[in-house]
Motif scaffolding. Structure first.
Motif, short mmCIF file in Angstrom:
data_model
loop_
_atom_site.label_atom_id
_atom_site.label_comp_id
_atom_site.label_asym_id
_atom_site.label_seq_id
_atom_site.Cartn_x
_atom_site.Cartn_y
_atom_site.Cartn_z
N SER A 124 0.36 -1.32 -0.16
CA SER A 124 -0.11 -0.23 0.10
C SER A 124 0.85 0.94 -0.41
O SER A 124 -0.03 2.13 -0.76
CB SER A 124 -1.14 0.00 1.34
OG SER A 124 -0.34 0.33 2.54
N ARG A 125 2.12 0.86 0.56
CA ARG A 125 2.48 2.33 1.11
C ARG A 125 3.38 2.46 -0.81
O ARG A 125 3.86 3.79 -0.77
CB ARG A 125 3.99 2.22 1.96
CG ARG A 125 3.24 2.45 3.17
CD ARG A 125 4.56 1.56 3.81
NE ARG A 125 4.61 0.19 3.47
CZ ARG A 125 4.70 -0.60 4.77
NH1 ARG A 125 5.40 -0.61 5.49
NH2 ARG A 125 4.72 -1.82 4.93
N CYS A 126 3.15 1.62 -1.65
CA CYS A 126 4.26 1.48 -3.51
C CYS A 126 2.92 1.91 -4.54
O CYS A 126 3.02 2.48 -5.43
CB CYS A 126 4.64 0.89 -3.88
SG CYS A 126 6.29 0.31 -2.54
N GLN A 127 1.55 2.41 -3.35
CA GLN A 127 0.43 2.12 -4.30
C GLN A 127 0.56 3.60 -5.14
O GLN A 127 0.23 4.05 -6.77
CB GLN A 127 -1.33 2.51 -3.91
CG GLN A 127 -1.28 0.46 -3.33
CD GLN A 127 -1.08 0.14 -4.26
OE1 GLN A 127 -1.60 -0.04 -5.57
NE2 GLN A 127 0.34 -1.07 -4.56
N VAL A 128 0.76 4.75 -4.83
CA VAL A 128 1.43 6.00 -5.31
C VAL A 128 2.58 6.18 -6.50
O VAL A 128 1.62 6.27 -7.81
CB VAL A 128 2.00 7.72 -4.57
CG1 VAL A 128 3.51 6.79 -4.31
CG2 VAL A 128 1.24 8.48 -4.96
N PHE A 129 3.21 4.82 -6.27
CA PHE A 129 3.30 5.20 -8.20
C PHE A 129 2.30 4.18 -8.63
O PHE A 129 2.82 4.76 -10.46
CB PHE A 129 4.89 4.18 -8.13
CG PHE A 129 6.25 4.19 -7.00
CD1 PHE A 129 6.56 6.03 -6.99
CD2 PHE A 129 6.14 3.67 -5.72
CE1 PHE A 129 7.16 6.64 -6.69
CE2 PHE A 129 6.99 4.34 -4.94
CZ PHE A 129 7.51 5.43 -5.21
N HIS A 130 1.71 3.17 -8.55
CA HIS A 130 0.66 2.33 -9.80
C HIS A 130 -0.30 3.77 -10.04
O HIS A 130 -0.77 3.87 -11.15
CB HIS A 130 -0.04 1.70 -8.73
CG HIS A 130 0.65 0.14 -8.81
ND1 HIS A 130 0.90 -0.70 -9.90
CD2 HIS A 130 1.84 0.38 -7.75
CE1 HIS A 130 1.54 -1.25 -8.98
NE2 HIS A 130 2.36 -0.85 -8.01
N LEU A 131 -0.56 4.75 -8.97
CA LEU A 131 -1.51 6.00 -9.58
C LEU A 131 -1.03 6.89 -10.55
O LEU A 131 -1.37 6.75 -11.85
CB LEU A 131 -1.87 6.75 -8.17
CG LEU A 131 -2.95 7.29 -8.71
CD1 LEU A 131 -4.07 7.77 -7.04
CD2 LEU A 131 -2.68 8.92 -8.42
N LEU A 132 0.21 7.06 -10.07
CA LEU A 132 1.03 7.92 -11.43
C LEU A 132 1.06 7.29 -12.67
O LEU A 132 1.03 7.92 -13.64
CB LEU A 132 2.12 8.64 -10.91
CG LEU A 132 1.62 9.73 -9.23
CD1 LEU A 132 2.95 9.68 -8.46
CD2 LEU A 132 1.32 10.58 -10.07
N PHE A 133 1.53 5.86 -12.50
CA PHE A 133 1.41 5.42 -14.01
C PHE A 133 0.45 5.32 -14.21
O PHE A 133 0.17 5.16 -15.96
CB PHE A 133 2.21 3.97 -13.38
CG PHE A 133 2.44 3.48 -14.81
CD1 PHE A 133 3.22 2.83 -15.40
CD2 PHE A 133 1.35 2.26 -14.71
CE1 PHE A 133 3.62 1.91 -16.51
CE2 PHE A 133 1.25 1.16 -15.80
CZ PHE A 133 2.74 1.61 -17.22
N GLU A 134 -1.10 5.24 -13.91
CA GLU A 134 -1.80 4.82 -14.65
C GLU A 134 -2.13 6.19 -15.33
O GLU A 134 -3.09 6.43 -16.22
CB GLU A 134 -3.05 4.33 -14.41
CG GLU A 134 -3.01 2.14 -13.46
CD GLU A 134 -3.59 2.02 -12.07
OE1 GLU A 134 -4.66 3.06 -11.74
OE2 GLU A 134 -3.14 0.84 -11.81
N ALA A 135 -2.26 6.71 -14.02
CA ALA A 135 -2.74 8.24 -14.54
C ALA A 135 -2.40 9.06 -16.19
O ALA A 135 -2.72 9.95 -16.49
CB ALA A 135 -2.54 9.24 -13.42
N THR A 136 -1.22 9.02 -16.00
CA THR A 136 -0.29 8.74 -16.88
C THR A 136 0.11 8.20 -18.65
O THR A 136 0.37 8.14 -19.36
CB THR A 136 1.30 9.62 -16.91
OG1 THR A 136 1.83 8.53 -16.03
CG2 THR A 136 0.98 10.62 -15.88
N ALA A 137 -0.71 6.53 -18.43
CA ALA A 137 -0.84 5.76 -19.25
C ALA A 137 -0.99 6.32 -20.87
O ALA A 137 -0.57 5.74 -21.81
CB ALA A 137 -1.56 4.79 -18.64
N GLU A 138 -1.63 6.93 -20.76
CA GLU A 138 -2.31 8.00 -22.65
C GLU A 138 -1.64 9.05 -23.22
O GLU A 138 -2.11 9.12 -24.03
CB GLU A 138 -3.82 8.42 -22.13
CG GLU A 138 -3.95 9.35 -21.89
CD GLU A 138 -3.37 9.95 -20.13
OE1 GLU A 138 -3.33 10.61 -19.86
OE2 GLU A 138 -3.71 8.35 -19.62
#
Length: 154
Positions: free
Chosen positions: A88-102
């Motif tokens: 859960s402490r690394c979820q920000v990296f997933h969130l930013l990855f998904e937010a910029t996927a396009e």
């Protein structure tokens, strides 16, 4: 026992011994290959762990843009340790990855017109303002605890 029976028995025993020696040779090769594969995996893990440390440090020192650093950290985490990546402490990296996927990369980025680039850059700035503190906390946790705990498990 006849000479023929004795000869056949001796040939059979020699054949069994030869097959046993060949089987032993093949097993030794299997064990050597497994050992080499394990060593290569361990070296890969150490290399990725070192890369993650460098990226996290660079992100904290602001030598690396937040979005780019987060994307790179997320991808390496996925390849390094899926349990650590899903922490859960690394979820920000997933969130930013998904937010910029396009967002297009490399030649696709260069092909964008200025208005589109500005739109994406504006989105990057918004994401950075929203998630900078969380990304820095996550990077610090990775350096101080996450990567060390993962190395102990490897």
């Amino acid at each position: 026992m006849s000479a023929l029976n004795l000869t056949l028995l001796l040939i059979g025993l020699l054949l069994i011994a030869a097959l046993a020696a060949y089987a032993w040779h093949l097993w030794r090769r299997v064990w050597a290959n497994q050992r080499a594969r394990d060593e290569a995996q361990q070296e890969r893990q150490q290399r990725i762990g070192g890369d993650l440390s460098i990226l996290a440090s660079s992100l904290l020192d602001e030598q690396l843009p937040l979005i780019e650093g987060s994307i790179r950290i997320k991808v390496l985490l996925d390849n390094y340790d899926s349990a650590l990546s899903n922490d859960s402490r690394c979820q920000v990296f997933h969130l930013l990855f998904e937010a910029t996927a396009e967002v297009p990369t490399h030649a696709g980025w260069k092909a964008l017109d200025k208005a589109e680039r500005r739109r994406f850059e504006k989105r990057f700035n918004e994401l950075e303002l929203q998630h900078k503190a969380a990304a820095r906390i996550a990077a610090r946790w990775l350096l101080d605890e996450g990567l060390k705990g993962s190395r102990a498990n490897a």
